[in-house]
Design a protein around this motif. Structure first.
Motif, mmCIF file in Angstrom:
data_model
loop_
_atom_site.group_PDB
_atom_site.id
_atom_site.type_symbol
_atom_site.label_atom_id
_atom_site.label_comp_id
_atom_site.label_asym_id
_atom_site.label_seq_id
_atom_site.Cartn_x
_atom_site.Cartn_y
_atom_site.Cartn_z
ATOM 1 N N GLN A 51 1.143 -1.608 -0.176
ATOM 2 C CA GLN A 51 0.555 0.017 -0.020
ATOM 3 C C GLN A 51 0.904 0.938 0.036
ATOM 4 O OE1 GLN A 51 -2.995 0.492 1.723
ATOM 5 N NE2 GLN A 51 -4.060 -1.554 1.398
ATOM 6 N N THR A 52 0.013 2.058 -0.668
ATOM 7 C CA THR A 52 1.070 4.120 -0.817
ATOM 8 C C THR A 52 1.110 4.422 1.068
ATOM 9 O OG1 THR A 52 -0.545 4.932 -1.100
ATOM 10 C CG2 THR A 52 1.046 4.104 -2.456
ATOM 11 N N ARG A 53 1.547 5.129 1.400
ATOM 12 C CA ARG A 53 2.252 5.760 2.832
ATOM 13 C C ARG A 53 1.109 6.983 2.897
ATOM 14 N NH1 ARG A 53 7.332 6.275 5.307
ATOM 15 N NH2 ARG A 53 7.460 8.270 4.137
ATOM 16 N N ASP A 57 5.442 -3.308 0.940
ATOM 17 C CA ASP A 57 6.291 -2.539 0.643
ATOM 18 C C ASP A 57 7.211 -1.693 2.139
ATOM 19 O OD1 ASP A 57 6.092 -2.334 -2.158
ATOM 20 O OD2 ASP A 57 4.631 -1.062 -1.716
#
Lengths: 172, 999
Positions: free
Chosen positions: B17-19, B695
């Motif tokens: 996932q993006t942060r 990630d």
């Protein structure tokens, strides 16, 4: 050459992120301090004050420059752009979005400078090879990421902007 | 009571996932310590630092500085003695570490006074006006020299530079060595380095005279056990020091633990100034005086069987903690203590640990903490065992690895290795990373006459430190008297507000690791709400938030411990909401499912309640809640793993809760001409238990790897023999850039930890431990060398290859002179062609009027004897500017052929001493050739700038002297090149000069 009295503050009128601004600076005041403390734009960071880390990079008349090696009085009459100006209508631009997608930042302290260098770099090099991107990045120090995500993000944006894959399409 | 089950169909945990952090950071809207709003009237501080590695501080006079415009106060050692106490020390020794030098300085850069002024610029101006008189003492820099009987002693009351000496024996090491077929040993000298965050220290302090308390914001990273150290130094209760951390921090990697002494210092400066005080450390201050890993000298020995099985290990370690034992030292030793046998099933272990003080900056946390030093010795030894026995290194590793069926495995010194399958991980690495191909590349390279080597490293990566491990430095008897210390309390607080918004406060003080993202994922999973609906707050306020001594960001404790506490707090909130919702819905709490922002009845899909409705009830209608439900919704969870016991009477210590496994190998290609080491391929295999966000995990691995490449090849905090510091800029302390860091091959194996709530282990430090020695082993393999010292710079590698540097060509006509002793030495030779005849030139140099004009930055010159003068000279180099009281003299007069121009100066920031031998000879066709050979030595802050910048700068200064001399004797029109040269000089200076240096 214009001479300025060292002990006095001098007016500095310049375009900052598209708006005309005026501040006052003693000749010795660094542009980095001027932007952060007088103009209130703390997105430009200071990491070494001797031009090596690149965190303070801003655009002066479109060219990537170290704000820590520039005196505030030197931008009088010039056009300065900082990281705060990259988002368009409140939306992150393609470069910023690619940085987010590729985990190109962790603590984010070096990021503003890298984004500004990239902005200048991609304008001049629309189709860079990965080696060119890495070469450009040698002007910046990042302690968190190991650079992988940064390189991927820049290469991807270059491809998207130029509508084709880069010449050496070798992803890291 | 039934427990609600949690079945989220959109489980975020474990997914890429993006942060959540990134949006603000990418807009330049992060809130780092220097960006926080300050109270009107906040003043700025600058620190006067010792130019000497070891000296008595005889006198300090700040009168002139105080009289300068804009200066409000100067804090000195006398103030500190009046209001504060020395920082408490972790071992029982009569050592005093004040936050400001009181009567003695023990390292270059030690704070001596603090100037508080309207601006940083004015504060730095005033530093020049403080007079500090020192009586210089002999310094001790080399670790082994500090142990010798005749070494200068740093702390006289201790009587020795060894401030802690403990010996340990586990199993039967003597017997193992007696019976072993072979003994293999190595001596290791591990250098000083630092993971150097790009943001330096920042402190904003306030003193409240009404209650006598201090309120300090600092980019401190924990552990908050050090809050007690700071409070005690300030002589206040815990509540008397309200410590806050900013929402964002520009990296730390352990280093920002060291800001603790500046928290105390600036708190006192604020008290002295009667106003809030802000201090922002600059890069020179940071490199020179912030913190660093310990450097360590280790003699390590293995008792081995002919088949390569290690039957016993002996360590004799000298850990160099610098000039003071600053808390939490001597933790660098004991963080790794239970794990000294690494990934190997070795049962017999003997250890002697000596903590040594030298005239260097105090050490502290640094990513990998203790691991790089231990594994450099252990894994170099394993490689060397293979060489000695004629075995393949991987064979030796495999024969010694702890077998998979042995977990949880109790190592002889006490670590309880929670889980793992080391052999499987090695197999994954071997096949997944292409070891065979690498071996073929090595064979091909060697056949072609190149230097190519393969190195391996197998390390156990501890995470979630036992706060009691540090007490292993004490004897069992001392521990009994002091009371046992153990555990590691993590905490999280979850709040649901009247509109159903969920917020979480954690005390993990991240510096870029994405804790907000990971914590939000955990909560979103448990409560079945979108991740974006969970706000996570990480700015810690010890006055308001839940925290404990283990709070902070270190020992990779987030995934294993903090995320677990978040999970626990979220689960408690969910269980309460399930009971509330069940009452409203007429369902059984155990049948409720939290998903998609609603609470569903699994038996009746048509029946559901929105999350915010259920949550709202606790605020808006407490009277309708089940009987024992108090209303409101805020859950604070604390969690401490029971496995973290205090050290036992046999000094066994389970120093960490989790132990991941890292197995690396790499191929290096060494340029036979330049000595440059190129990483051909780097494979790193991690078993960090369950991965919460792959990630983020890979980001941690790449970041640690890049730092480790720096430690292996480029970085060293270098000191001269006199203790002068020599790597004060990022041009001398070389951090790898994108061109130097290759992309590692990352492989994962997941063996969940049985001891953490989510099965996760820490993953942030493995490569800092494994990579330096893996690269060193590859270089050892390539060159067939036994003694490998980091960093493996090209010049060091060339030396190992056997290439001797040729002498630089001697400058013609230049007589050589002796270098003055001490500090950083600079040398320049050159020739200037002059039109005037030798006599004119010679006499010009003896003319004080000419001298005052040709010495750059000379404000005044007074005669002080025959051909001797006192001068007042300002010199600016790099980030610093110093005003020297100088003595200038002309000696060895041989008119009109030769003379010597000498200068010696002292300033508040260091000394400079130099001499130029000048020889004049007639030029063909008229005029004079002036040849000079200049040598200078600088100490203190000027030397800290580092040789790379200093060489260039001194060259400019010396060139300028003789260019000006030419103008004096030949007239201003003599050289058209001069004006262009002047412009170039100004441009060069502008590039170099920091804030003090406007021309």
């Amino acid at each position: 050459m214009k001479r300025l009295d060292a002990g006095r503050s001098h007016p500095v009128t310049f375009r900052l992120n598209g708006r005309e601004r005026t501040g006052h600076a003693e000749p010795r005041l660094l542009l980095s301090d001027f932007l952060r403390h007088d103009m209130g734009l703390t997105g430009t960071h200071v990491g070494c004050e001797h031009g090596v880390c690149g965190a303070c990079t801003v655009l002066i008349d479109g060219h990537a420059c170290r704000a820590c090696l520039t005196l505030a009085v030197q931008v009088d009459g010039r056009d300065v752009e900082t990281v705060e100006n990259l988002a368009e209508d409140g939306v992150l631009n393609d470069l910023q979005q690619a940085f987010r997608r590729h985990h190109a930042l962790q603590c984010g302290f070096c990021t503003a400078g890298i984004l500004m260098s990239c902005t200048d770099f991609l304008a001049r090099n629309p189709r860079p090879r990965e080696a060119d991107v890495r070469d450009m990045l040698t002007g910046h120090l990042c302690r968190c990421t190991g650079y992988t995500g940064i390189v991927r993000a820049i290469v991807e944006v270059a491809e998207q902007r130029s509508g084709s894959t880069t010449e050496e399409n070798e992803h890291v | 009571m039934a427990t609600a089950t949690q079945e989220s169909t959109t489980s975020a945990l474990g997914e890429r996932q993006t942060r959540l952090e990134d949006d603000a950071l990418l807009r330049g809207l992060g809130q780092y310590a220097d960006d926080l709003a300050t109270t009107p009237g906040t003043l700025q501080a600058a620190v006067l630092r010792s130019p000497h590695a070891h000296a008595r501080l005889v006198a300090l006079d700040a009168g002139e500085a105080l009289a300068m415009p804009g200066v409000h106060a100067v804090l000195t050692g006398a103030d500190v003695q009046r209001w504060a106490a020395p920082l408490p020390v972790g071992v029982r020794q009569p050592m005093e570490h004040w936050c400001l030098a009181v009567d003695r300085v023990r390292y270059v850069g030690e704070p001596v006074a603090v100037v508080v002024a309207d601006s940083r610029y004015l504060a730095e101006d005033a530093l020049d006006a403080i007079r500090a008189d020192y009586e210089v003492l002999d310094a001790v820099v080399a670790t082994e020299a500090a142990v010798a009987g005749d070494a200068p002693v740093l702390h006289e009351a201790v009587g020795s530079n060894v401030v802690n000496d403990r010996s340990f024996s586990y199993g039967e090491p003597d017997r193992a060595f007696r019976e072993a077929a072979r003994h293999v040993s190595l001596k290791i000298d591990y250098p000083r380095n630092s993971c150097t965050p790009i943001e330096c220290y920042v402190v904003v302090a306030r003193y409240d005279p009404a209650d006598g308390g201090y309120d300090v914001a600092a980019n401190f990273q924990g552990p908050f056990a050090l809050h007690s150290v700071m409070a005690r130094a300030l002589k206040v209760s815990g509540a008397g020091l309200r410590l806050r951390t900013p929402p964002d921090s520009g990296g730390s990697f352990g280093i920002k633990q060291g800001v603790l002494s500046y928290v105390v210092l600036m708190a006192l400066a604020a008290r002295k100034a009667g106003a809030p005080v802000k201090w922002v450390e600059d890069r020179l201050e940071h490199l020179q005086a912030a913190s660093s890993a310990t450097n360590r000298v280790t003699t390590i020995e293995a008792a081995v069987a002919e088949d390569g099985r290690i039957q016993g290990l002996r360590y004799d370690q000298l850990d160099d903690c610098g000039a003071y034992l600053r808390a939490p030292e001597p933790a660098t030793f004991y963080r790794m203590h239970g794990t000294l046998t690494g990934a190997y099933a070795v049962r017999n272990l003997a250890v002697r640990n000596r903590v040594v003080l030298t005239n260097k900056t105090p050490s502290g946390l640094n990513r990998g903490f203790g691991g790089p030093q231990v594994y450099f010795a252990l894994e170099r030894l394993v490689q060397h065992v293979a060489v000695e026995l004629g075995l393949d290194p991987l064979t030796v590793i495999l024969r010694n690895l702890i077998p998979a069926d042995a977990f949880p495995y109790r190592a002889p010194a006490g670590s309880l290795l929670d889980s793992g399958n080391y052999h499987a991980a090695v197999e994954l690495a071997r096949t997944g990373g292409g070891l065979q191909e690498l071996e073929e590349r090595r064979a091909a390279a060697r056949a072609a006459g190149r230097y190519y080597g393969i190195g391996f490293a197998a390390v156990v990566e501890p995470s979630i430190s036992n706060m009691g491990y540090i007490t292993t430095a004490m004897t069992p008897e001392e521990r009994r008297r002091a009371g046992p210390k153990n555990g590691a309390v993590s905490t999280a607080t979850l709040t649901v507000d009247p509109l159903g918004s969920v917020s979480v406060q954690i005390a993990s003080v991240p510096q870029g690791q994405g804790h907000r993202t990971a914590a939000a994922q955990v909560v979103a999973d448990v409560l079945g709400v979108p991740r974006e609906a969970v706000s996570v707050h990480v700015a810690l306020d010890t006055g308001k938030d839940a925290w404990s001594i283990a709070s902070g960001n270190y020992s990779s404790r987030f995934a294993g411990a903090v995320a677990g506490a978040v999970h626990k707090a979220a689960t408690r909130a969910r269980d309460r909401l399930a009971r509330i919702a069940a009452a409203q819905m007429g369902a059984d709490p155990g049948d409720l499912v939290f998903a998609d922002g609603r609470i569903h009845d699994r038996n009746d899909p048509a029946r559901s309640l929105s999350f915010h409705r259920a949550a709202g009830a606790v605020h808006w209608s407490p009277g309708l809640l089940p009987e024992d439900e108090p209303g409101g919704l805020r859950e604070t969870a604390f969690w401490s793993p029971p496995e973290l016991a205090a050290p036992d009477d046999d000094d066994r210590i389970n120093s960490s809760l989790c132990y991941g496994f890292v197995f690396d190998y790499c191929g290096v290609d060494i340029d036979p001409v330049t000595g440059r080491v190129t990483l051909d391929r780097y494979v790193t295999t991690h078993d960090a238990g369950r991965l919460l966000n792959p990630d983020l995990v890979d980001g941690q691995i790449r970041g640690g790897f890049a730092q480790a490449v720096g430690a292996a090849l480029y970085e060293e905090l270098a000191y001269g023999d006199d203790g002068s510091f020599r790597s004060g800029t990022l041009a001398d302390y070389l951090i790898p850039t994108a061109a130097e860091v290759p992309e590692p091959v990352i492989l994962h194996q997941e063996t969940p930890s049985p001891f953490t709530p989510l099965g996760a282990k820490g993953v942030g430090e493995g490569n800092n431990m494994s990579t330096p020695v893996c690269i060193a082993n590859a270089v050892a393999d390539a060159l067939g060398q036994r003694d490998i010292r980091l960093p493996l710079t090209p010049s060091r590698v060339r030396e190992m290859i056997g290439i001797t540097e040729s002498e630089p060509p001697a400058a013609h006509a230049a007589p050589s002179i002796e270098a003055p002793a001490g500090g950083s030495t600079l040398r320049a030779t050159g020739v200037v062609e002059l039109e005037a005849d030798a006599d004119t030139v010679y006499h010009a140099m003896l003319d004080p009027g000419v001298l005052s004009r040709i010495i750059p930055g000379c404000h005044a010159l007074e005669q002080d004897g025959d051909n001797a003068y006192r001068a007042d000279v300002t010199v600016g180099v790099g980030l610093i500017k110093a005003r020297f009281e100088a003595r200038v003299s002309l000696t060895d007069l041989d008119p009109p052929h030769a003379l010597r121009l000498n200068g010696a100066g002292s300033s508040a920031v260091g000394t400079a001493e130099g001499g130029a031998a000048v020889r004049l000879s007639p030029r063909e066709g008229g005029g004079t050739q002036l040849a000079y050979d200049y040598q200078a030595a600088v100490t203190g802050k000027v030397a800290s700038v580092g040789a790379r910048m200093l060489q260039g700068a001194s060259r400019v200064v010396v060139d300028q002297i003789f260019a000006r001399l030419r103008q004096e004797v030949d007239g201003p029109g003599a050289s058209a090149g001069d004006r262009a040269w002047g412009r170039r000089f100004r441009a060069w200076l502008l590039r170099l000069l920091g804030r003090g240096g406007a021309p």
